[in-house]
Design an enzyme around this catalytic site. Structure first.
Site, PDB file in Angstrom:
ATOM      1  N   SER A  92       4.730  -2.267   6.822  1.00 29.88           N
ATOM      2  CA  SER A  92       5.615  -3.553   6.944  1.00 29.88           C
ATOM      3  C   SER A  92       6.216  -3.571   5.609  1.00 29.88           C
ATOM      4  O   SER A  92       7.840  -3.746   5.894  1.00 29.88           O
ATOM      5  CB  SER A  92       4.977  -4.975   7.006  1.00 29.88           C
ATOM      6  OG  SER A  92       4.000  -5.252   6.178  1.00 29.88           O
ATOM      7  N   ASP A 124      -4.653   3.765  -2.087  1.00 28.80           N
ATOM      8  CA  ASP A 124      -5.876   3.914  -1.391  1.00 28.80           C
ATOM      9  C   ASP A 124      -6.281   5.616  -1.492  1.00 28.80           C
ATOM     10  O   ASP A 124      -5.475   6.367  -1.479  1.00 28.80           O
ATOM     11  CB  ASP A 124      -5.282   4.047   0.131  1.00 28.80           C
ATOM     12  CG  ASP A 124      -5.220   2.734   0.790  1.00 28.80           C
ATOM     13  OD1 ASP A 124      -6.149   1.967   0.688  1.00 28.80           O
ATOM     14  OD2 ASP A 124      -3.849   2.501   1.207  1.00 28.80           O
ATOM     15  N   HIS A 173      -1.113  -1.132  -4.124  1.00 26.19           N
ATOM     16  CA  HIS A 173      -2.540  -0.769  -3.789  1.00 26.19           C
ATOM     17  C   HIS A 173      -2.512   0.764  -3.501  1.00 26.19           C
ATOM     18  O   HIS A 173      -1.780   1.234  -2.773  1.00 26.19           O
ATOM     19  CB  HIS A 173      -2.631  -1.721  -2.467  1.00 26.19           C
ATOM     20  CG  HIS A 173      -3.932  -1.531  -1.694  1.00 26.19           C
ATOM     21  ND1 HIS A 173      -4.940  -2.308  -2.031  1.00 26.19           N
ATOM     22  CD2 HIS A 173      -4.498  -0.769  -0.810  1.00 26.19           C
ATOM     23  CE1 HIS A 173      -5.788  -1.851  -1.312  1.00 26.19           C
ATOM     24  NE2 HIS A 173      -5.624  -0.910  -0.475  1.00 26.19           N
ATOM     25  N   MET A 177     -12.066   4.381  -0.949  1.00 26.56           N
ATOM     26  CA  MET A 177     -12.854   4.822   0.279  1.00 26.56           C
ATOM     27  C   MET A 177     -13.433   6.175   0.297  1.00 26.56           C
ATOM     28  O   MET A 177     -12.794   7.206   0.869  1.00 26.56           O
ATOM     29  CB  MET A 177     -11.695   4.490   1.435  1.00 26.56           C
ATOM     30  CG  MET A 177     -11.224   3.243   1.736  1.00 26.56           C
ATOM     31  SD  MET A 177      -9.796   3.160   2.980  1.00 26.56           S
ATOM     32  CE  MET A 177      -8.542   3.456   1.990  1.00 26.56           C
ATOM     33  N   SER A 204       0.900  -1.094   0.072  1.00 26.72           N
ATOM     34  CA  SER A 204      -0.082   0.106  -0.138  1.00 26.72           C
ATOM     35  C   SER A 204       0.919   1.267   0.089  1.00 26.72           C
ATOM     36  O   SER A 204       1.707   1.678   0.931  1.00 26.72           O
ATOM     37  CB  SER A 204      -1.028   0.038   1.193  1.00 26.72           C
ATOM     38  OG  SER A 204      -1.416   1.203   1.174  1.00 26.72           O
ATOM     39  N   ASP A 257      -6.502  -6.408   4.317  1.00 25.37           N
ATOM     40  CA  ASP A 257      -5.753  -4.989   4.157  1.00 25.37           C
ATOM     41  C   ASP A 257      -6.051  -4.478   5.616  1.00 25.37           C
ATOM     42  O   ASP A 257      -7.201  -4.282   6.125  1.00 25.37           O
ATOM     43  CB  ASP A 257      -6.713  -4.291   3.236  1.00 25.37           C
ATOM     44  CG  ASP A 257      -5.956  -2.826   3.067  1.00 25.37           C
ATOM     45  OD1 ASP A 257      -4.944  -2.553   3.636  1.00 25.37           O
ATOM     46  OD2 ASP A 257      -6.622  -1.812   2.436  1.00 25.37           O
ATOM     47  N   GLY A 258      -4.773  -4.202   6.137  1.00 21.19           N
ATOM     48  CA  GLY A 258      -4.698  -3.778   7.390  1.00 21.19           C
ATOM     49  C   GLY A 258      -3.819  -4.548   8.473  1.00 21.19           C
ATOM     50  O   GLY A 258      -4.329  -5.553   8.925  1.00 21.19           O
ATOM     51  N   MET A 299      -8.973   8.145  -0.610  1.00 20.46           N
ATOM     52  CA  MET A 299      -9.973   8.716   0.470  1.00 20.46           C
ATOM     53  C   MET A 299     -10.173  10.129   0.394  1.00 20.46           C
ATOM     54  O   MET A 299      -9.614  11.137  -0.048  1.00 20.46           O
ATOM     55  CB  MET A 299      -9.247   8.524   1.897  1.00 20.46           C
ATOM     56  CG  MET A 299      -8.496   7.322   2.073  1.00 20.46           C
ATOM     57  SD  MET A 299      -8.016   7.274   3.835  1.00 20.46           S
ATOM     58  CE  MET A 299      -6.377   6.302   3.497  1.00 20.46           C
ATOM     59  N   GLY A 348      -3.263   4.224   7.756  1.00 19.75           N
ATOM     60  CA  GLY A 348      -2.257   3.197   7.934  1.00 19.75           C
ATOM     61  C   GLY A 348      -1.889   2.801   9.168  1.00 19.75           C
ATOM     62  O   GLY A 348      -1.942   3.770  10.155  1.00 19.75           O
ATOM     63  N   MET A 378     -11.727  -6.029   5.138  1.00 25.60           N
ATOM     64  CA  MET A 378     -10.673  -5.214   5.859  1.00 25.60           C
ATOM     65  C   MET A 378     -10.526  -5.715   7.380  1.00 25.60           C
ATOM     66  O   MET A 378     -11.273  -6.197   8.039  1.00 25.60           O
ATOM     67  CB  MET A 378     -11.387  -3.763   6.056  1.00 25.60           C
ATOM     68  CG  MET A 378     -11.712  -2.839   4.871  1.00 25.60           C
ATOM     69  SD  MET A 378     -10.247  -2.530   4.183  1.00 25.60           S
ATOM     70  CE  MET A 378      -9.488  -1.453   5.394  1.00 25.60           C
ATOM     71  N   HIS A 402      -8.190   1.268  -4.435  1.00 23.24           N
ATOM     72  CA  HIS A 402      -9.076   1.111  -2.981  1.00 23.24           C
ATOM     73  C   HIS A 402      -9.907   2.456  -2.890  1.00 23.24           C
ATOM     74  O   HIS A 402      -9.209   3.211  -2.288  1.00 23.24           O
ATOM     75  CB  HIS A 402      -8.341   0.712  -1.897  1.00 23.24           C
ATOM     76  CG  HIS A 402      -9.184   0.153  -0.770  1.00 23.24           C
ATOM     77  ND1 HIS A 402      -8.705  -0.125   0.538  1.00 23.24           N
ATOM     78  CD2 HIS A 402     -10.552   0.454  -0.452  1.00 23.24           C
ATOM     79  CE1 HIS A 402      -9.547  -0.263   1.456  1.00 23.24           C
ATOM     80  NE2 HIS A 402     -10.583  -0.056   0.637  1.00 23.24           N
ATOM     81  N   GLY A 432       1.341  -2.293   3.789  1.00 21.00           N
ATOM     82  CA  GLY A 432       1.915  -1.201   3.648  1.00 21.00           C
ATOM     83  C   GLY A 432       2.946  -0.679   4.506  1.00 21.00           C
ATOM     84  O   GLY A 432       4.218  -0.829   3.942  1.00 21.00           O
TER      85      GLY A 432
END
Length: 232
Positions: free
Chosen positions: A202, A36, A34, A75, A9, A178-179, A38, A151, A144, A73, A200
């Site tokens: 990690s 995101d 990935h 959101m 991510s 995801d998460g 938002m 994140g 999720m 993704h 993400g």
């Protein structure tokens, strides 16, 4: 049959060096990016939008035989209105939230009509059963494992029964989590049947992202093989 797919991510990347960071992830063995998106309404945060995706697509053009897949993704409230923009910007998959639309069936059709793969996500508080009427027309389902919006949150292990139910009912479906995914939590996700891993923090903070991505892939591959659904 499904394959292990590792999708870092970019929300966790250094935005001052976004292009370089994205190339690094692909060079380290990532399958997808990935992305995101938002809007500050559906979730309490604002992030990347179509202009950033457009810029990234110029930096990472689609090329046969190379990983260039953009997993978007969304959101956002009113996800319908962003489908044309994401398609134009260079997205490959449009993942909307079930909770954000009144007509998910029509939205899936709209997404596919614009040449994108269609995926549906559910928040932790949403029953997995809402995905069943859609599953046959989806390219992916996203469970999720944190509340969407930020994140670096802690992985919610109690979401794994949703993944298990989906894998049992739809063995050929891409199932994403995801998460909070990383070395300490990958076993739970892989054993439940997830094959698309969003990682993400990690990945982007790993001293050696290629080593971590290889580990994540190996765990998922072993689990899929044990379930008889690994695409070799």
């Amino acid at each position: 049959m499904v394959k292990p797919i590792i999708a870092p991510s970019i929300l966790a990347s250094d935005f001052a060096h976004l292009g370089c960071n994205c190339h690094k992830m692909y060079d380290s063995g990532a399958d997808w990016l990935h992305i995101d998106v938002m809007d500050g309404h559906f979730v309490p945060n604002i992030s990347l939008g179509p202009p950033i995706i457009t810029s990234l697509r110029k930096e990472i053009p689609r090329e046969e035989g190379k990983p260039t897949f953009f997993d978007c993704h969304m959101m956002v409230s009113e996800p319908e209105k962003w489908v044309p923009e994401i398609a134009k910007a260079g997205g490959d998959q449009y993942t909307f939230h079930y909770e954000s639309t009144k007509d998910p069936v029509a939205l899936v059709k709209l997404i596919k009509d614009h040449g994108l793969k269609a995926a549906c996500a559910i928040k932790p508080g949403t029953d997995v059963g809402v995905l069943y009427p859609l599953a046959e027309s989806l390219d992916m389902a996203l469970v999720m494992t944190v509340e969407p919006g930020f994140g670096g949150q802690k992985f919610m292990k109690d979401m794994m029964p949703k993944v298990e139910d989906l894998r049992s009912k739809y063995p050929q479906l891409n199932i994403q989590v995801d998460g909070g995914l990383g070395e300490a939590t990958i076993d739970d996700a892989a054993n439940a049947g997830a094959n698309v891993i969003v990682a993400g923090t990690s990945c982007f903070t790993a001293p050696d992202p290629s080593k971590l991505i290889s580990l994540l892939r190996s765990k998922v591959e072993d689990s899929l093989a044990s379930k008889g659904v690994l695409d070799k």
